[in-house]
Design a protein around this motif. Structure first.
Motif, PDB file in Angstrom:
ATOM      1  N   THR A 146       0.831  -1.199   0.000  1.00 61.90           N
ATOM      2  CA  THR A 146       0.000   0.000   0.000  1.00 61.90           C
ATOM      3  C   THR A 146       0.868   1.252   0.000  1.00 61.90           C
ATOM      4  O   THR A 146       0.634   2.190  -0.775  1.00 61.90           O
ATOM      5  CB  THR A 146      -0.929   0.020   1.236  1.00 61.90           C
ATOM      6  N   PHE A 147       1.876   1.277   0.859  1.00 60.76           N
ATOM      7  CA  PHE A 147       2.772   2.439   0.939  1.00 60.76           C
ATOM      8  C   PHE A 147       3.519   2.650  -0.370  1.00 60.76           C
ATOM      9  O   PHE A 147       3.595   3.777  -0.891  1.00 60.76           O
ATOM     10  CB  PHE A 147       3.753   2.246   2.097  1.00 60.76           C
TER      11      PHE A 147
ATOM     12  N   GLY B  39      -3.654  14.136  -5.443  1.00 61.32           N
ATOM     13  CA  GLY B  39      -2.575  13.174  -5.239  1.00 61.32           C
ATOM     14  C   GLY B  39      -3.001  12.043  -4.327  1.00 61.32           C
ATOM     15  O   GLY B  39      -2.676  10.876  -4.576  1.00 61.32           O
ATOM     16  N   TYR B  40      -3.744  12.388  -3.279  1.00 60.57           N
ATOM     17  CA  TYR B  40      -4.223  11.356  -2.345  1.00 60.57           C
ATOM     18  C   TYR B  40      -5.182  10.405  -3.053  1.00 60.57           C
ATOM     19  O   TYR B  40      -5.107   9.179  -2.866  1.00 60.57           O
ATOM     20  CB  TYR B  40      -4.923  12.003  -1.155  1.00 60.57           C
ATOM     21  N   VAL B  41      -6.075  10.939  -3.878  1.00 56.38           N
ATOM     22  CA  VAL B  41      -7.031  10.105  -4.611  1.00 56.38           C
ATOM     23  C   VAL B  41      -6.298   9.136  -5.531  1.00 56.38           C
ATOM     24  O   VAL B  41      -6.621   7.942  -5.591  1.00 56.38           O
ATOM     25  CB  VAL B  41      -8.023  10.977  -5.422  1.00 56.38           C
ATOM     26  N   CYS B  42      -5.294   9.635  -6.243  1.00 62.15           N
ATOM     27  CA  CYS B  42      -4.520   8.761  -7.133  1.00 62.15           C
ATOM     28  C   CYS B  42      -3.750   7.721  -6.332  1.00 62.15           C
ATOM     29  O   CYS B  42      -3.649   6.560  -6.741  1.00 62.15           O
ATOM     30  CB  CYS B  42      -3.552   9.592  -7.980  1.00 62.15           C
ATOM     31  N   GLY B  43      -3.224   8.140  -5.191  1.00 64.33           N
ATOM     32  CA  GLY B  43      -2.493   7.203  -4.345  1.00 64.33           C
ATOM     33  C   GLY B  43      -3.386   6.099  -3.825  1.00 64.33           C
ATOM     34  O   GLY B  43      -3.020   4.920  -3.868  1.00 64.33           O
TER      35      GLY B  43
ATOM     36  N   VAL C 132      -4.540   3.543  -6.715  1.00 61.33           N
ATOM     37  CA  VAL C 132      -3.575   2.520  -7.116  1.00 61.33           C
ATOM     38  C   VAL C 132      -3.287   1.556  -5.967  1.00 61.33           C
ATOM     39  O   VAL C 132      -2.989   0.380  -6.189  1.00 61.33           O
ATOM     40  CB  VAL C 132      -2.272   3.180  -7.626  1.00 61.33           C
ATOM     41  N   ALA C 133      -3.428   2.045  -4.722  1.00 58.34           N
ATOM     42  CA  ALA C 133      -3.116   1.209  -3.562  1.00 58.34           C
ATOM     43  C   ALA C 133      -4.200   0.181  -3.266  1.00 58.34           C
ATOM     44  O   ALA C 133      -3.904  -0.928  -2.829  1.00 58.34           O
ATOM     45  CB  ALA C 133      -2.871   2.089  -2.329  1.00 58.34           C
ATOM     46  N   ILE C 134      -5.471   0.531  -3.495  1.00 56.56           N
ATOM     47  CA  ILE C 134      -6.555  -0.380  -3.122  1.00 56.56           C
ATOM     48  C   ILE C 134      -7.314  -0.952  -4.315  1.00 56.56           C
ATOM     49  O   ILE C 134      -8.105  -1.878  -4.146  1.00 56.56           O
ATOM     50  CB  ILE C 134      -7.565   0.302  -2.175  1.00 56.56           C
TER      51      ILE C 134
ATOM     52  N   MET D 209      -5.942   3.691   4.681  1.00 58.40           N
ATOM     53  CA  MET D 209      -6.134   5.110   4.387  1.00 58.40           C
ATOM     54  C   MET D 209      -5.045   5.935   5.066  1.00 58.40           C
ATOM     55  O   MET D 209      -4.515   6.887   4.491  1.00 58.40           O
ATOM     56  CB  MET D 209      -7.515   5.559   4.879  1.00 58.40           C
ATOM     57  N   ILE D 210      -4.713   5.556   6.305  1.00 60.72           N
ATOM     58  CA  ILE D 210      -3.659   6.246   7.042  1.00 60.72           C
ATOM     59  C   ILE D 210      -2.310   6.045   6.357  1.00 60.72           C
ATOM     60  O   ILE D 210      -1.501   6.977   6.244  1.00 60.72           O
ATOM     61  CB  ILE D 210      -3.599   5.738   8.499  1.00 60.72           C
ATOM     62  N   CYS D 211      -2.076   4.837   5.876  1.00 59.33           N
ATOM     63  CA  CYS D 211      -0.826   4.512   5.191  1.00 59.33           C
ATOM     64  C   CYS D 211      -0.673   5.374   3.935  1.00 59.33           C
ATOM     65  O   CYS D 211       0.422   5.873   3.647  1.00 59.33           O
ATOM     66  CB  CYS D 211      -0.815   3.029   4.827  1.00 59.33           C
ATOM     67  N   THR D 212      -1.774   5.572   3.191  1.00 61.90           N
ATOM     68  CA  THR D 212      -1.738   6.413   2.001  1.00 61.90           C
ATOM     69  C   THR D 212      -1.477   7.865   2.374  1.00 61.90           C
ATOM     70  O   THR D 212      -0.735   8.573   1.680  1.00 61.90           O
ATOM     71  CB  THR D 212      -3.058   6.298   1.221  1.00 61.90           C
TER      72      THR D 212
END
Length: 205
Positions: A16-17, A37-41, A44-46, A69-72
């Motif tokens: 995830t990170f 940026g958070y949305v894109c992160g 791709v993470a989930i 979510m915290i990790c992102t």
């Protein structure tokens, strides 16, 4: 919690990170704001893991704990704080993307096996877990998805899955199996980009 479950959770956190940083770096290249940026992160993470869990008929992994979510958010903070240093590193996003691909491929395989799926399904699920998030990211960024380009991406995940299957059937310890699968996936991806290796392209005539 069983030992294998703990390993899977650790792999998912690391994946995830790594994937979140990759998505955020892509968004930064498009000059998105922090929220974009958070949305894109997070996409791709989930993304890949969500598709996997829906196909397995279970609650998507990120809905079981806010840690993803915290990790992102931590990945976003990491990129913001170290942005100037990361600019000096060539292809930093590529490295994180490859690490995320390898880690999530393994997590997808392990979770599918835990749900009683045969190995051929687990390998496909590993590939989906590792690569589908990148497709969602590229669509959001209006880029051609990496898996449709000539770069070897999803096939690296498949190769890592095959190694996992082979070693597991030989009775190799799960730690060694995970490390070997991770190394093979990353190595194939790195070598393919370094030496411009690719699969044959389709001809339109």
């Amino acid at each position: 919690m069983e030992y294998n479950d703990i390993i899977t959770l650790i792999i998912e956190f690391l994946g995830t990170f790594a994937f979140a940083i990759s998505g955020i770096r892509h968004a930064a290249a498009k000059h998105f704001d922090w929220f974009g940026g958070y949305v894109c992160g997070i996409a791709v993470a989930i993304g890949g893991g969500t598709i996997r869990d829906v196909m397995l008929g279970t609650t998507p992994f990120w809905m079981t704990s806010p840690i993803y979510m915290i990790c992102t958010a931590m990945a976003l903070l990491f990129v913001i704080v170290f942005a100037k240093h990361m600019e000096g590193l060539r292809n930093t996003w590529f490295v994180f993307d490859t690490l995320g691909l390898a880690l999530f491929t393994i997590a997808g395989i392990q979770k599918s096996l835990a749900f009683g799926q045969p190995y051929w399904v687990a390998i496909i699920m590993g590939c989906i877990t590792g690569s589908a998030g990148g497709v969602i990211r590229d669509v959001l960024l209006n880029n051609e998805p990496v898996i449709f380009q000539r770069e070897i991406y999803a096939m690296a995940a498949v190769a890592g899955g095959v190694i996992y299957w082979a070693l597991d059937n030989l009775g190799v310890a799960v730690e060694v199996t995970v490390i070997a699968s991770f190394i093979i996936t990353c190595l194939i991806r790195f070598l393919a980009v370094r030496y411009h290796l690719s699969l044959p392209t389709l001809k339109d005539e």
